[in-house]
Design an enzyme around this catalytic site. Structure first.
Site, PDB file in Angstrom:
ATOM      1  N   ASP A  55       2.563   7.059   1.931  1.00 32.84           N
ATOM      2  CA  ASP A  55       1.218   7.610   2.043  1.00 32.84           C
ATOM      3  C   ASP A  55       0.304   6.575   2.677  1.00 32.84           C
ATOM      4  O   ASP A  55       0.662   5.393   2.792  1.00 32.84           O
ATOM      5  CB  ASP A  55       0.675   8.049   0.667  1.00 32.84           C
ATOM      6  CG  ASP A  55       0.893   6.990  -0.398  1.00 32.84           C
ATOM      7  OD1 ASP A  55       0.502   5.828  -0.167  1.00 32.84           O
ATOM      8  OD2 ASP A  55       1.460   7.315  -1.450  1.00 32.84           O
ATOM      9  N   ASP A  62      -3.771   5.029   3.007  1.00 35.15           N
ATOM     10  CA  ASP A  62      -5.149   4.902   2.527  1.00 35.15           C
ATOM     11  C   ASP A  62      -6.013   4.354   3.656  1.00 35.15           C
ATOM     12  O   ASP A  62      -5.549   3.527   4.453  1.00 35.15           O
ATOM     13  CB  ASP A  62      -5.231   3.959   1.327  1.00 35.15           C
ATOM     14  CG  ASP A  62      -4.430   4.478   0.135  1.00 35.15           C
ATOM     15  OD1 ASP A  62      -4.227   5.705   0.056  1.00 35.15           O
ATOM     16  OD2 ASP A  62      -4.012   3.654  -0.703  1.00 35.15           O
ATOM     17  N   ASP A  79      -5.883  -7.197  -5.072  1.00 37.30           N
ATOM     18  CA  ASP A  79      -5.089  -8.061  -5.951  1.00 37.30           C
ATOM     19  C   ASP A  79      -4.332  -9.146  -5.192  1.00 37.30           C
ATOM     20  O   ASP A  79      -4.420 -10.325  -5.524  1.00 37.30           O
ATOM     21  CB  ASP A  79      -4.085  -7.221  -6.744  1.00 37.30           C
ATOM     22  CG  ASP A  79      -4.774  -6.252  -7.687  1.00 37.30           C
ATOM     23  OD1 ASP A  79      -5.975  -6.435  -7.926  1.00 37.30           O
ATOM     24  OD2 ASP A  79      -4.113  -5.328  -8.181  1.00 37.30           O
TER      25      ASP A  79
END
Length: 524
Positions: A102, A104, A178
């Site tokens: 997918d 983003d 992160d």
């Protein structure tokens, strides 16, 4: 009295409008701050947060692997005057030569702006608002750049950020991520990658490194410790020493994370494609106590040396086959995963109860209840998952009933395929009769009901009635009755005539002619 008219200085109570207003004010203040005397970001000074720009095609990114939906989303936002980039794991996977599952997109447009640009778009989320842009079956998740964590963010007593819904600038958004390898911004239109934290270098060195001060980042969100371990296992990268150094002291912070979030993170680890290695890494850094206490039980099972080896072999085989399905892009059953992890203590207790004289099915029920009661509170497994693993386990004794209509009823069970795969695992490690899996494979792949009925008939004809525990030398001579059951033609040793079974009706005999053979009798 007339209501006051809304003017330019009236502050709205709408949180969405406040977020947008906050973003505009922050940008304005930062722009003015650059002109302040002696400011680090003033004219004549290099900006401390300028990214390194790479040519995407020169660092291994193949634009053909980018979905058309992601390209159209970036293009639509840029044509409207906004910044827009493919971000996160998609860029990492592209650099590794993998096709992302997918995509983003990150942008400086607000969620309302994104929703106005695209016809098929819907806003989601409360903690941080996102927009899902739809292109046929494909969904592109679009987020607005987030501001850096500040002193005004709400935290708990341990430093974990509880609420954070502030928009910011791109360099702040990069600092919020992160890991350095997940903080890359790819523009497929200009073929460039913006790298704020040496993520390209870490990817090329196959290294996992957290952005910022590890101690502070783990306190802000303890789940980051799990993500560090998961990505190291999934990608088989090395962990930077500074990244792992505080984990031993801060591992207990995992206990403060909501159970539902921990459960989701554990599912991601088990479906990472390197599940067994991930469990080993969790245990190595002491993170399993808060999120998956059964790791000790899985990696160091109880029992004799043979039982320990059998249990460990079962879990490894189950997770290896799960990894194979992940790598092949096949769906994974969460219920099957946890049924595999928890099965060996269930099996051991089940066999102990049988040895004490309990019947197979009640003994299995009791063993299941005991293990689930011990583990459920600590694991916070969803009820639907518990129901799935119960069904998979309770199907196992039924696979040994291969007479009459039992195989046909089992074949139509909703969880048959999961139970069948589980049986093959058990047989592979010696927990099921040899040849049982091959029989069910033949039964499953048989062409037509006649072939299956013939297979069942042959199996029933070969089997001896389970009611007779005597050897052939001691047993009285037997003859075959019309209903397929064995009857004695001679008297018992005591001299008393043996009681004969009452004959069944013709309809019953026809419907269950082979119903008394097999290891477990008729199906309950």
């Amino acid at each position: 009295m007339p209501k006051p008219r809304a003017g330019p200085f009236l502050i709205s109570s709408n949180p969405q409008r406040l977020d947008t207003l906050s973003l505009v004010i922050r940008k304005l203040l930062r722009s003015l701050a650059r002109f302040a005397p002696g400011h680090a970001h003033g004219r004549g000074n290099a900006r401390g947060h300028d990214p390194k720009i790479h040519k995407a095609s020169q660092i291994g990114i193949d634009r053909r692997l980018v979905s058309s939906g992601a390209i159209r989303t970036v293009e639509g936002l840029q044509q409207a005057g906004y910044k827009a980039f493919v971000v996160g794991g998609a860029v990492r996977d592209l650099m590794l030569g993998l096709r992302p599952k997918d995509f983003d997109v990150a942008t400086d447009a607000t969620p309302e702006d994104v929703q106005h640009i695209f016809r098929r778009a819907r806003m989601i989320g409360k903690r941080f608002r996102l927009v899902h842009v739809l292109f046929g079956p494909e969904t592109i998740e679009v987020s607005t750049f987030r501001a850096a964590a500040g002193e005004d963010h709400e935290t708990d007593a341990h430093g974990r950020v509880l609420r954070d819904n502030t928009f910011g600038e791109q360099h702040e958004d990069a600092a919020r991520r992160d890991l350095s390898i997940n903080a890359l911004y790819y523009d497929p239109l200009s073929d460039t990658v913006l790298d704020y934290h040496h993520g390209v270098e870490d990817l090329q060195a196959r290294r996992i490194r957290i952005i910022g001060q590890p101690d502070r980042r783990y306190r802000e969100d303890p789940v980051r410790m799990l993500r560090v371990v998961r990505f190291a296992a999934k990608l088989q990268f090395d962990l930077e020493s500074k990244t792992t150094e505080p984990i031993a002291d801060l591992a207990d912070l995992i206990l403060n994370v909501p159970q539902a979030r921990l459960f989701d993170e554990m599912i991601k680890l088990l479906q990472s494609g390197q599940a067994f290695l991930g469990l080993q890494q969790l245990r190595r850094y002491g993170l399993h106590h808060g999120c998956l206490p059964l790791v000790d039980m899985v990696l160091e099972p109880e029992g004799s040396e043979k039982e320990k080896q059998q249990a460990l072999s079962f879990v490894k085989l189950a997770l290896e086959r799960t990894d194979q399905r992940v790598q092949q892009g096949k769906p994974i059953s969460v219920g099957f995963l946890f049924a595999s992890l928890l099965w060996c203590p269930v099996y051991r207790h089940w066999k102990q109860l049988e040895a004490q004289g309990s019947k197979a099915v009640p003994a299995l029920h009791e063993a299941i209840d005991q293990v689930i009661d011990q583990q459920l509170d600590r694991l916070s497994i969803q009820k639907r998952v518990v129901a799935d693993l119960r069904e998979i386990w309770m199907l196992q004794p039924r696979f040994e009933k291969r007479n009459g209509q039992a195989p046909f009823r089992l074949l139509s069970h909703l969880r048959f395929r999961a139970g069948y795969d589980f049986l093959l695992l058990r047989e592979a490690v010696g927990q099921a009769p040899e040849g049982l899996g091959a029989w069910w494979t033949e039964f499953l792949e048989a062409e037509g009901e006649e072939h299956r009925a013939e297979l069942v008939h042959k199996t029933s004809a070969r089997r001896v009635s389970p009611r007779s525990s005597r050897s052939e030398s001691d047993a009285p001579e037997q003859t075959e009755s019309l209903d397929g059951s064995a009857t004695a033609d001679v008297q018992e040793k005591s001299g008393r005539p043996r009681r004969r079974r009452r004959s069944r009706s013709a309809g019953q005999a026809q419907g269950g002619a082979e119903g008394d053979g097999g290891t477990g009798g008729a199906e309950p």
